[in-house]
Design a protein around this motif. Structure first.
Motif, short mmCIF file in Angstrom:
data_model
loop_
_atom_site.label_atom_id
_atom_site.label_comp_id
_atom_site.label_asym_id
_atom_site.label_seq_id
_atom_site.Cartn_x
_atom_site.Cartn_y
_atom_site.Cartn_z
N ILE A 123 0.68 -1.16 -0.43
CA ILE A 123 0.00 -0.28 0.08
C ILE A 123 1.21 1.07 -0.22
O ILE A 123 0.65 2.63 -0.99
N VAL A 124 1.70 1.05 0.67
CA VAL A 124 2.87 2.41 0.78
C VAL A 124 3.09 2.84 -0.32
O VAL A 124 4.04 3.97 -0.84
N GLU A 125 3.36 1.97 -1.02
CA GLU A 125 4.18 1.99 -2.73
C GLU A 125 3.65 2.16 -3.54
O GLU A 125 3.21 2.91 -4.36
N GLN A 161 -3.71 13.23 3.08
CA GLN A 161 -5.31 12.43 3.25
C GLN A 161 -4.17 10.46 2.21
O GLN A 161 -5.41 9.52 2.52
N ARG A 162 -3.53 10.62 2.15
CA ARG A 162 -3.00 9.29 1.04
C ARG A 162 -2.82 8.25 2.55
O ARG A 162 -2.86 7.97 2.69
N VAL A 163 -2.00 8.63 3.92
CA VAL A 163 -1.52 8.33 4.77
C VAL A 163 -3.46 7.96 4.97
O VAL A 163 -3.64 6.88 5.48
N ALA A 164 -4.54 8.42 5.74
CA ALA A 164 -5.95 8.20 5.84
C ALA A 164 -6.04 7.18 4.60
O ALA A 164 -7.29 6.08 5.38
N ILE A 165 -5.67 7.10 3.72
CA ILE A 165 -6.56 5.71 3.04
C ILE A 165 -6.11 4.61 2.67
O ILE A 165 -6.82 3.79 3.49
N ALA A 166 -5.02 4.61 2.67
CA ALA A 166 -3.87 3.46 3.13
C ALA A 166 -4.21 3.26 4.79
O ALA A 166 -4.80 1.52 4.81
N LEU A 194 3.55 6.45 -0.95
CA LEU A 194 4.28 6.98 0.77
C LEU A 194 5.17 6.64 1.34
O LEU A 194 5.24 6.97 2.63
N LYS A 195 6.34 6.58 0.56
CA LYS A 195 7.55 6.33 0.87
C LYS A 195 8.43 7.05 2.19
O LYS A 195 8.91 6.84 2.94
N GLU A 196 8.11 8.64 1.14
CA GLU A 196 8.59 9.19 2.45
C GLU A 196 8.03 10.08 3.65
O GLU A 196 8.35 10.10 4.14
N ALA A 197 6.55 9.98 2.74
CA ALA A 197 5.71 10.30 4.44
C ALA A 197 5.64 9.50 5.97
O ALA A 197 5.56 9.81 6.57
N VAL A 198 5.61 8.21 5.51
CA VAL A 198 6.17 7.31 6.23
C VAL A 198 6.92 7.90 7.33
O VAL A 198 7.63 7.33 8.60
#
Length: 587
Positions: free
Chosen positions: A192-194, A215-220, A198-202
């Motif tokens: 999901i991170v890929e 937003q993408r973290v919330a979806i993940a 989200l590789k940098e965000a995490v």
């Protein structure tokens, strides 16, 4: 035949500041019946109310509404928020193996429906309280019965992505990656991170993330949980078009295994993502009705036309219309100013912009990935920043609405807008701004009490009320429903034309860009590393360039002329790509 319901907005009703005109003039009260009684808040007896409308007109805070509804809805209330509160009729139906969409105006019960289906809210059938036996009896023989039975028995696990992601940093502190690993019940963290980039965000803390990353973290977080049903409330806010399509693909993959329900206002993404949609209509904040499921194309087209065929209901006076050809592309239009090509460098980022011109009374749409220099571009034009060679010397006055709107002060909306332009109470400004942006009911509220969509509309008004040469609005569609987006597009076009002003609009909603733009500037490059701004181009040339980089094609719906995303690899997708026609396609 119809029956009446009464709704009182408890936030607007202010008995301590009120002369109780609604009570004094109600004929039922004068004849001794207790139709309306003023306690702490107004309470209306729907059994005794004759629907004369006097209380509605006399209420100084516009807190009362008396609505006549079709008789067939009587007794079909699913949930009501207390005496005289908002009432919802019907529920959407999750379908295994499909993505079901929920489309409708803000305040008509979409989020309430999701809360009920996700088990966060127990329906009360319009009464003070309802037991599960009674609820199940109501839905006996319907498609929802089995689902609600499993929900009542605690046999359904749901995963929910909330609408307003801005609240996440307030309830969770710490590293984003740790949060996602904590909720990863499917062992799909790396995948999901890929897929959601989200590789940098995490690697960073939640409170350090941008709106798009959050937003993408919330979806993940929603999709990483092991659940029987997935409910996602608005997945596109703060995401650029690349990220929106990416997120839609990930959600679609989940739907192959588990039912998914999505509330969304980006019609292009809704069209691409969903198999069926339910439409919610009604009076925002008063009542909402959810229709039976419709095919996605049929449902969206009916919603745009404003007429629901199967229900025989007109939900809007005028249809939302799209133009096949943009009429305002004459080279004879007055050029207000020209700007040279320029370069602006930072330590880790560089923007290169082609030369261009801006014409009187036009709206220029700006599209491209986030973090490719759009805000830097307008700041250089405005003179806030100097380009590397200091070639741009326009010295223009700019009014700017930022992407992320926050209420930094606690003051009434009316006072806030008056501080920008004292003429806001005049009939002209009420007609041009207050009414189209639906600000009447917000004027007495404090800024820090507003929802995301309400705050967005106030921010748009504030931007346009300032005196400037250029008006720059960054993502004005965020948190707005489809009808509000259409109204904003009409407002901005009218504002630019009537006042001979130049307006730049950055947005990732293709429908809004299509409705609003006379010409287009396309940003390309690598986010956070380098960006390149094209010169202003015709809509056809600009969209062809943009969609070619995106790798998708659009066609026009034969009925409404709205743009629709072609399925990747379909015959039409291949045919348009071969012809180099990604947007306006004529065979």
């Amino acid at each position: 035949m119809s029956y009446r319901i009464a709704v009182v907005d408890k936030d607007r009703c202010q008995p301590k500041k009120c002369s109780h005109e609604c009570l004094k003039y109600c004929p039922k009260v004068r004849t001794g019946d207790e139709t309306i009684k003023i306690e702490e808040k107004a309470v209306i007896s729907e059994e005794l109310c004759v629907g004369c409308g006097i209380c509605v007109k006399k209420c100084p805070f516009k807190a009362i509404a008396i609505i006549g509804l079709p008789r067939e809805l009587e007794g079909k209330e699913v949930h009501r928020y207390g005496k005289n509160g908002f009432v919802l009729y019907n529920l959407p139906i999750p379908r295994k193996g499909y993505v079901v969409g929920l489309l409708g105006a803000n305040g008509t019960g979409k989020s309430t429906a999701l809360r009920i289906l996700s088990g966060q809210l127990k329906p009360n059938l319009g009464k003070e309280k309802a037991e599960w036996d009674e609820i199940l009896e109501r839905f006996s023989g319907t498609e929802l019965f089995n689902y609600l039975k499993e929900l009542a028995d605690g046999n359904i696990r749901v995963s929910v992505k909330p609408q307003y992601i801005e609240a996440i940093p307030k309830v969770y502190k710490g590293n984003a990656g740790e949060l996602l690993r904590r909720v990863d019940e499917r062992n799909a963290f790396d995948e999901i991170v890929e897929k959601l980039n989200l590789k940098e965000a995490v690697k960073r803390d939640i409170n350090e993330l941008s709106g798009g990353e959050l937003q993408r973290v919330a979806i993940a977080a929603c999709l990483l949980r092991e659940a029987d049903f997935y409910f996602l409330d608005e997945i596109t806010s703060y995401l650029d078009i690349y990220e929106r399509i990416n997120a839609a693909k990930v959600v679609k993959e989940i739907a192959d295994k588990k039912p998914v329900m999505v509330v969304e206002h980006d019609l292009a993404i809704l069209d691409m993502l969903t198999d069926f949609i339910h439409i919610s209509y009604g009076e925002p904040g008063v009542y909402g009705v959810i229709t039976n499921a419709k095919g996605t194309r049929v449902g969206i087209n009916q919603y745009l036309r404003g007429y629901l065929v199967e229900e025989n209901i007109r939900i809007r006076e005028k249809p939302i219309e799209f133009e096949v050809l943009q009429p305002r592309e004459s080279e004879l239009e007055k050029v207000v100013f020209e700007y040279p090509s320029f370069r602006k460098s930072y330590k880790d980022f560089v923007l290169e912009a082609e030369s261009g011109d801006i014409r009187e009374g036009e709206v220029i749409g700006i599209v491209g990935r986030n973090a490719t220099g759009k805000s830097t571009f307008v700041k250089v034009l405005a003179g806030v920043l100097k380009d590397d060679e200091e070639k741009v010397e326009l010295e223009l006055k700019v009014s700017y609405k930022p992407q992320y709107v926050k209420a930094d002060v606690s003051m009434q909306v009316r006072d806030f807008l008056r501080s920008i332009n004292p003429m806001i109470d005049s009939s002209y400004y009420k007609t041009e701004f207050v009414k189209p942006l639906q600000l009447e009911k917000l004027m007495d509220k404090n800024l820090d009490e507003l929802s995301g969509g309400e705050l967005q509309r106030v921010a748009i008004a504030a931007c346009l009320l300032r005196e400037a040469d250029i008006y720059f609005l960054d993502e004005p569609s965020a948190h707005l429903d489809v009808e509000q987006r259409a109204e904003v597009s009409r407002l901005l076009k009218r504002f630019a034309m009537n006042n001979s002003k130049s307006v730049f609009v950055v947005d990732h909603d293709i429908y809004l860009i299509d409705l609003i733009s006379d010409r287009l500037i396309v940003f390309s490059g690598i986010p956070g590393v380098r960006g390149k701004a094209s010169k202003p181009m015709s809509m056809r040339d600009g969209m062809n360039k943009f969609l070619a980089e995106l790798g998708i094609t659009f066609r026009r719906d034969e009925e409404t002329k709205r743009p629709r995303v072609n399925k990747l690899g379909s015959r039409l997708d291949r045919e348009q790509k071969a012809a180099g026609e990604y947007y306006y396609y004529f065979r």
